[in-house]
Write an enzyme that holds these catalytic residues in place. Structure first.
Site, mmCIF file in Angstrom:
data_model
loop_
_atom_site.group_PDB
_atom_site.id
_atom_site.type_symbol
_atom_site.label_atom_id
_atom_site.label_comp_id
_atom_site.label_asym_id
_atom_site.label_seq_id
_atom_site.Cartn_x
_atom_site.Cartn_y
_atom_site.Cartn_z
ATOM 1 N N ALA A 62 -2.036 -10.154 22.140
ATOM 2 C CA ALA A 62 -0.807 -10.644 21.509
ATOM 3 C C ALA A 62 -0.311 -9.648 20.469
ATOM 4 O O ALA A 62 -1.073 -8.857 19.933
ATOM 5 C CB ALA A 62 -1.064 -11.995 20.855
ATOM 6 N N LYS A 66 6.161 -10.107 21.336
ATOM 7 C CA LYS A 66 6.145 -11.339 20.540
ATOM 8 C C LYS A 66 7.039 -12.431 21.114
ATOM 9 O O LYS A 66 6.775 -13.619 20.937
ATOM 10 C CB LYS A 66 6.587 -11.035 19.102
ATOM 11 C CG LYS A 66 5.565 -10.221 18.312
ATOM 12 C CD LYS A 66 6.110 -9.827 16.954
ATOM 13 C CE LYS A 66 5.105 -9.036 16.146
ATOM 14 N NZ LYS A 66 3.968 -9.829 15.677
ATOM 15 N N ASN A 111 -0.613 -3.084 10.292
ATOM 16 C CA ASN A 111 0.629 -3.846 10.364
ATOM 17 C C ASN A 111 0.602 -4.997 9.364
ATOM 18 O O ASN A 111 -0.445 -5.571 9.084
ATOM 19 C CB ASN A 111 0.872 -4.362 11.796
ATOM 20 C CG ASN A 111 0.311 -5.752 12.015
ATOM 21 O OD1 ASN A 111 0.928 -6.755 11.638
ATOM 22 N ND2 ASN A 111 -0.882 -5.816 12.612
ATOM 23 N N MET A 113 3.391 -7.285 9.824
ATOM 24 C CA MET A 113 4.624 -7.776 10.441
ATOM 25 C C MET A 113 5.003 -9.164 9.914
ATOM 26 O O MET A 113 6.156 -9.425 9.613
ATOM 27 C CB MET A 113 4.482 -7.827 11.967
ATOM 28 C CG MET A 113 4.077 -6.503 12.614
ATOM 29 S SD MET A 113 5.236 -5.153 12.328
ATOM 30 C CE MET A 113 6.564 -5.592 13.432
ATOM 31 N N SER A 175 -4.449 -14.101 11.361
ATOM 32 C CA SER A 175 -3.611 -12.998 10.895
ATOM 33 C C SER A 175 -3.719 -12.906 9.378
ATOM 34 O O SER A 175 -3.626 -13.919 8.687
ATOM 35 C CB SER A 175 -2.153 -13.218 11.283
ATOM 36 O OG SER A 175 -1.325 -12.308 10.577
ATOM 37 N N ASN A 177 -1.506 -11.617 7.529
ATOM 38 C CA ASN A 177 -0.161 -11.348 7.012
ATOM 39 C C ASN A 177 0.685 -12.593 6.758
ATOM 40 O O ASN A 177 1.848 -12.488 6.403
ATOM 41 C CB ASN A 177 0.579 -10.411 7.971
ATOM 42 C CG ASN A 177 -0.174 -9.102 8.154
ATOM 43 O OD1 ASN A 177 -0.615 -8.504 7.177
ATOM 44 N ND2 ASN A 177 -0.350 -8.673 9.394
#
Length: 336
Positions: A62, A66, A111, A113, A175, A177
């Protein structure tokens, strides 16, 4: 092979711009005779996992697609599975740019994001148009502005919308983030989430007359004690699989390199050993009670074999694909 020349040109661009440009071109040629340029013949190496049959053990992780915009083009490269997302109930822009960095010497990416995506409804429309004949995984998450205490509602909303179209559903609670997201990996918060997800899976299975397996994606930065607790929770709630691992916050292997101090999750070669060790420990703890999908720094046949030797039933690539291109897909599938 042509990819080194393509990579040289793409690496002149900002990483996110290079990604957008590549996807633009892939969308442009999908469904035209030029799509044949993407197609790679790879050997059939079927694997049964989570009640599904995969054409081969290699999947795309993934994060690359996205919104499910290039499912067929990516499938043409020879992947046995393509995991799209992470997608959230509502569209969101993600974090401020720049938010993607290449650590070229390390063959790694950082990243932050922040689950930028066009929302689950947009993704479902794209999936409906796709003709990919492999296994399609759909990775779901929570919106940034949804309080963590209500986070499970976002997962349930996404599950309901993607269930009819997914080969399997991946639950992203790892994640680094999205503020607070990783707290869902622990204790009562994890048990509460998994119970709700399992209940939703049963309700939707009856409604749609099909069973869609659910896999949970975990972080590589868990202590042994935390990992044992996670494994225990996954088994107790009859979760169908575990994806190990997401990106790491650890920078020990990239000290002194350009961009090494950027905030975000590190992936690629520097994650390879850490993710393999998590898979090995997880495999020891699970004792075959649920399958492991291994991801993190796979950039060669040997790296792929190491993940499988550590206990993975399936494997996925992302950063290695950015650095090595489509030939890596054929190379891994051929020699696994």
């Amino acid at each position: 092979m042509y990819y080194p020349f393509v990579r040289k040109a793409l690496f002149q661009l900002d990483p996110e711009r290079a990604h957008e440009f590549t996807f633009q071109q892939m969308r442009r040629i999908t469904g035209t005779p030029l799509e044949a340029l993407l197609r790679q013949k790879v050997p059939s190496k079927p694997v049964s996992c989570m009640g599904l049959t995969f054409k081969n053990p290699l999947g795309l992780a993934a994060g690359l697609d996205k919104n499910g915009e290039c499912i067929d083009a990516l499938g043409a490269l020879g992947f046995g599975s393509v995991e799209i997302g992470t997608v959230t109930p509502r569209p969101q822009p993600g974090n401020d740019k720049p938010r993607l960095f290449r650590l070229v010497e390390a063959e790694g990416l950082i990243n932050r994001m922040g689950f930028n995506n066009l929302g689950v409804d947009n993704l479902v429309e794209n999936v409906k148009k796709a003709h990919f004949d492999g296994v399609l995984g759909i990775n779901i998450g929570k919106n940034k502005d949804t309080p963590v205490e209500q986070g499970k509602d976002d997962y349930l909303i996404c599950m309901e919308k993607v269930f009819p179209y997914a080969g399997y559903i991946a639950i992203n609670i790892s994640s680094p983030n999205t503020p607070g997201l990783r707290s869902l990996q622990y204790g009562d918060a994890l048990d509460d989430l998994l119970a709700a997800i399992k209940n939703q899976q049963q309700v939707l299975s009856q409604k749609h007359h099909k069973y869609v397996p659910v896999a949970v994606k975990i972080a590589p930065d868990l202590s042994l004690e935390e990992l044992i607790q996670v494994a225990d929770s996954l088994v107790r709630h009859n979760i169908d699989g575990v994806i190990a691992t997401n990106t790491t916050l650890d920078r020990s292997l990239v000290q002194g390199m350009k961009y090494c101090d950027e905030t975000g999750g590190l992936s690629g070669r520097p994650l390879q050993l850490k993710s393999t060790e998590i898979i090995r420990l997880l495999s020891q703890e699970l004792q075959g009670r649920l399958p492991i999908i291994g991801v993190g720094g796979i950039d060669s046949v040997i790296a792929a074999r190491e993940k499988i030797a550590a206990g993975a039933s399936l494997i996925q690539i992302y950063s290695g694909f950015i650095f090595k291109g489509p030939p890596l897909v054929k190379e891994i599938v051929t020699h696994l």
